[in-house]
Design a protein around this motif. Structure first.
Motif, mmCIF file in Angstrom:
data_model
loop_
_atom_site.group_PDB
_atom_site.id
_atom_site.type_symbol
_atom_site.label_atom_id
_atom_site.label_comp_id
_atom_site.label_asym_id
_atom_site.label_seq_id
_atom_site.Cartn_x
_atom_site.Cartn_y
_atom_site.Cartn_z
ATOM 1 N N VAL A 200 0.822 -1.211 0.000
ATOM 2 C CA VAL A 200 0.000 0.000 0.000
ATOM 3 C C VAL A 200 0.858 1.264 0.000
ATOM 4 C CG1 VAL A 200 -1.697 1.342 1.299
ATOM 5 C CG2 VAL A 200 -1.960 -1.136 1.102
ATOM 6 N N SER A 201 1.913 1.265 0.796
ATOM 7 C CA SER A 201 2.743 2.469 0.934
ATOM 8 C C SER A 201 3.818 2.591 -0.137
ATOM 9 C CB SER A 201 3.420 2.480 2.308
ATOM 10 O OG SER A 201 4.410 1.460 2.388
ATOM 11 N N GLY A 202 4.209 1.460 -0.724
ATOM 12 C CA GLY A 202 5.295 1.480 -1.691
ATOM 13 C C GLY A 202 6.660 1.609 -1.052
ATOM 14 N N LEU A 203 6.729 1.401 0.275
ATOM 15 C CA LEU A 203 7.987 1.526 1.011
ATOM 16 C C LEU A 203 8.307 0.227 1.741
ATOM 17 C CD1 LEU A 203 7.405 5.006 2.720
ATOM 18 C CD2 LEU A 203 8.863 4.550 0.740
ATOM 19 N N PRO A 204 9.583 -0.081 1.955
ATOM 20 C CA PRO A 204 9.934 -1.197 2.832
ATOM 21 C C PRO A 204 9.343 -0.949 4.216
ATOM 22 C CG PRO A 204 11.860 -0.420 1.629
ATOM 23 C CD PRO A 204 10.779 0.586 1.402
ATOM 24 N N LEU A 205 8.986 -2.021 4.902
ATOM 25 C CA LEU A 205 8.302 -1.896 6.185
ATOM 26 C C LEU A 205 9.077 -1.027 7.166
ATOM 27 C CD1 LEU A 205 5.837 -2.860 7.860
ATOM 28 C CD2 LEU A 205 7.254 -4.771 8.640
ATOM 29 N N GLU A 206 10.373 -1.260 7.297
ATOM 30 C CA GLU A 206 11.159 -0.502 8.270
ATOM 31 C C GLU A 206 11.220 0.976 7.912
ATOM 32 O OE1 GLU A 206 14.297 -2.732 5.702
ATOM 33 O OE2 GLU A 206 12.153 -2.820 6.159
ATOM 34 N N GLN A 207 11.256 1.288 6.636
ATOM 35 C CA GLN A 207 11.299 2.698 6.211
ATOM 36 C C GLN A 207 9.956 3.375 6.465
ATOM 37 O OE1 GLN A 207 12.575 3.353 2.143
ATOM 38 N NE2 GLN A 207 12.052 5.531 2.199
ATOM 39 N N PHE A 208 8.870 2.656 6.159
ATOM 40 C CA PHE A 208 7.545 3.229 6.400
ATOM 41 C C PHE A 208 7.354 3.552 7.881
ATOM 42 C CE2 PHE A 208 3.163 2.877 7.757
ATOM 43 C CZ PHE A 208 2.521 3.735 6.879
ATOM 44 N N MET A 209 7.675 2.576 8.744
ATOM 45 C CA MET A 209 7.473 2.798 10.179
ATOM 46 C C MET A 209 8.331 3.943 10.691
ATOM 47 S SD MET A 209 7.027 -0.974 11.868
ATOM 48 C CE MET A 209 5.697 -2.085 11.369
ATOM 49 N N GLN A 210 9.558 4.026 10.207
ATOM 50 C CA GLN A 210 10.449 5.092 10.667
ATOM 51 C C GLN A 210 9.941 6.469 10.234
ATOM 52 O OE1 GLN A 210 13.134 5.047 12.756
ATOM 53 N NE2 GLN A 210 12.850 7.252 12.584
ATOM 54 N N GLU A 211 9.552 6.579 8.975
ATOM 55 C CA GLU A 211 9.160 7.881 8.430
ATOM 56 C C GLU A 211 7.763 8.317 8.856
ATOM 57 O OE1 GLU A 211 9.638 7.880 4.212
ATOM 58 O OE2 GLU A 211 11.807 7.543 4.291
ATOM 59 N N LYS A 212 6.841 7.381 8.947
ATOM 60 C CA LYS A 212 5.438 7.742 9.184
ATOM 61 C C LYS A 212 4.975 7.559 10.626
ATOM 62 C CE LYS A 212 5.088 8.496 4.759
ATOM 63 N NZ LYS A 212 5.079 9.900 4.256
ATOM 64 N N ILE A 213 5.649 6.697 11.384
ATOM 65 C CA ILE A 213 5.199 6.422 12.755
ATOM 66 C C ILE A 213 6.225 6.899 13.779
ATOM 67 C CG2 ILE A 213 4.365 4.670 14.375
ATOM 68 C CD1 ILE A 213 2.607 4.994 11.840
ATOM 69 N N GLY A 215 9.221 8.499 13.615
ATOM 70 C CA GLY A 215 9.717 9.872 13.499
ATOM 71 C C GLY A 215 8.724 10.895 14.010
ATOM 72 N N PRO A 216 7.500 10.895 13.476
ATOM 73 C CA PRO A 216 6.499 11.876 13.934
ATOM 74 C C PRO A 216 6.155 11.772 15.415
ATOM 75 C CG PRO A 216 5.853 10.943 11.823
ATOM 76 C CD PRO A 216 7.030 10.147 12.293
ATOM 77 N N LEU A 217 6.235 10.570 15.990
ATOM 78 C CA LEU A 217 5.890 10.398 17.398
ATOM 79 C C LEU A 217 7.105 10.545 18.317
ATOM 80 C CD1 LEU A 217 3.318 7.436 17.267
ATOM 81 C CD2 LEU A 217 2.861 9.878 17.518
ATOM 82 N N ALA A 218 8.212 11.033 17.761
ATOM 83 C CA ALA A 218 9.437 11.258 18.540
ATOM 84 C C ALA A 218 9.920 9.995 19.239
ATOM 85 C CB ALA A 218 9.229 12.386 19.553
ATOM 86 N N ASP A 302 10.074 5.737 24.519
ATOM 87 C CA ASP A 302 9.517 5.694 23.168
ATOM 88 C C ASP A 302 8.152 5.024 23.157
ATOM 89 O OD1 ASP A 302 11.765 6.916 22.181
ATOM 90 O OD2 ASP A 302 12.224 5.373 20.692
ATOM 91 N N ILE A 303 8.048 3.903 23.847
ATOM 92 C CA ILE A 303 6.771 3.192 23.899
ATOM 93 C C ILE A 303 5.712 4.060 24.573
ATOM 94 C CG2 ILE A 303 5.554 1.195 24.883
ATOM 95 C CD1 ILE A 303 8.156 -0.394 24.495
#
Length: 415
Positions: A200-213, A215-218, A302-303
């Motif tokens: 759906v995202s067109g990104l590797p899983l680790e990249q998607f989570m880092q960039e979209k989840i 990173g934004p949630l510090a 982080d959690i």
């Protein structure tokens, strides 16, 4: 003058009541801290667990955050260290199946909230292997709720050495029960959710989570494969290899053995203390350390950032990260008494007898999250229980009674 004296008297009474309430709160907080200290210090001093980190938060205030014991007791060759490495609140822990909620469920929330998918979409819309007659009725909701009929567990690494082979293999495996008829906790189902996120995202899983989840949630320290960065040194160790998982393959009494696999046909078992490598065998051996089911490492703070966002109805630092409507949809109990991704059944020890709406999850390494929205309270516990090795009976130390005692103490404080 009389009215002035009455006002002064009223204010004095109010101040006395506030003082009494504050004094009572301080006393209750002190009692809670003493109880938590007693529980976890006892576990460490009796060598039942190597170490632990706990964070209790209530009404947006940290009630208690503390580290106990050791992050590393043994060296790579499993010899006891003369000077064990003390754990700290900054240590990364292998959070195991908390990956399913911290990473994967939050990612699906994110995509659903932005209308990039629907939880009621058939999985076959995104993955061709799920267009087959036996799987075409499986939806993303079925995967999130562990009701898809997919295998609970399978030693993928006997037949796969990378994520694409793993995705293909899961798509080829037969279902083990009718879709939607029952709930059986499935690592494989969440592995496929990882594939859905990538498609759906067109990104590797680790990249998607880092960039979209993350990173934004510090969530600055949350990552797969932390050793690859070369910047992280504080990591709690887990087991010496994968002894329990090997037992799952060899010991038919556990109910996981697969008839088409010869246990001796694969000899890739790790023979060293795992520190910074995903403990989960399928995540490490068959998915390069990156999976929707396991593999994330994180810190207690982080959690907590993720938990705060969920408790604040999707708000993070004054901005909407995920809508309250989406949060509510994922945290509504279904007929199997669980939410989407998150567990909600209060029979679970880590949130035993929690009030309606309580949710959480556990990780096999010894991690857990319990969130009580009704009391605006959460408990995050990170324990590296596997580092002490298997017991004589071939099991890891059972943390459930410990989790229950901690949660009960926190609930007593909140009431």
């Amino acid at each position: 003058m009389r009215y002035f004296l009455l006002l002064i008297s009223f204010l004095a009474i109010e101040m006395q009541q506030v003082f009494a309430q504050n004094s009572g709160n301080r006393l209750r907080k002190k009692e809670l801290i003493q109880t938590l200290d007693s529980i976890l210090n006892s576990q460490v001093s009796n060598a039942l667990i190597p170490g632990a980190v706990i964070l209790v938060k209530s009404h947006n205030k940290v009630i208690y955050k503390q580290a106990y014991g050791n992050a590393v007791l043994y060296d790579r060759d499993n010899s006891k260290l003369a000077s064990p490495e003390k754990t700290s609140i900054d240590h990364l822990y292998d959070i195991a199946s908390l990956t399913k909620v911290v990473g994967t469920t939050t990612s699906i929330m994110y995509l659903a909230d932005r209308k990039m998918l629907s939880v009621d979409d058939p999985v076959g819309k995104y993955i061709k292997a799920f267009e087959s007659p036996d799987k075409k009725a499986i939806t993303i909701r079925h995967l999130l709720t562990h009701t898809s009929g997919i295998y609970e567990w399978y030693p993928m690494y006997y037949r796969s050495s990378n994520k694409q082979q793993t995705f293909t293999l899961i798509g080829e495996l037969p279902l083990i029960f009718p879709i939607g008829s029952e709930r059986r906790y499935s690592d494989l189902g969440f592995t496929i959710l990882g594939q859905v996120i990538e498609v759906v995202s067109g990104l590797p899983l680790e990249q998607f989570m880092q960039e979209k989840i993350f990173g934004p949630l510090a969530m600055k320290h949350t990552t797969f494969n932390p050793l690859k960065s070369g910047r992280i040194s504080k990591i709690a160790a887990t087991s010496f290899g994968n002894p329990y998982e090997k037992r799952m393959v060899y010991d038919s009494s556990l109910g996981f053995t697969v008839k088409e696999i010869d246990p001796a046909s694969w000899k890739g078992w790790r023979q060293y203390i795992l520190k910074g490598e995903a403990n989960d065998g399928n995540a490490w051996y068959a998915n390069g350390g990156v999976s929707g089911a396991a593999g994330l490492f994180s810190t207690i703070d982080d959690i907590q950032n993720l938990v705060d966002m969920l408790m604040n109805k999707g708000m993070h630092r004054g901005q909407s990260f995920i809508s309250a409507k989406t949060i509510e949809a994922f945290l509504t109990m279904d007929s199997f008494r669980n939410g989407l991704g998150w567990m909600m059944d209060p029979v679970n020890s880590f949130m035993k007898n929690g009030p309606e709406g309580t949710f959480g999850h556990t990780g096999f390494t010894g991690t857990s999250i319990a969130v009580v929205p009704n009391y605006q309270t959460s408990v995050v516990l990170l324990v590296n229980r596997q580092h002490t090795g298997l017991s004589a009976s071939g099991e890891y130390y059972n943390l459930n009674p410990v989790r229950e005692k901690i949660f009960t103490a926190v609930m007593k404080y909140c009431k």
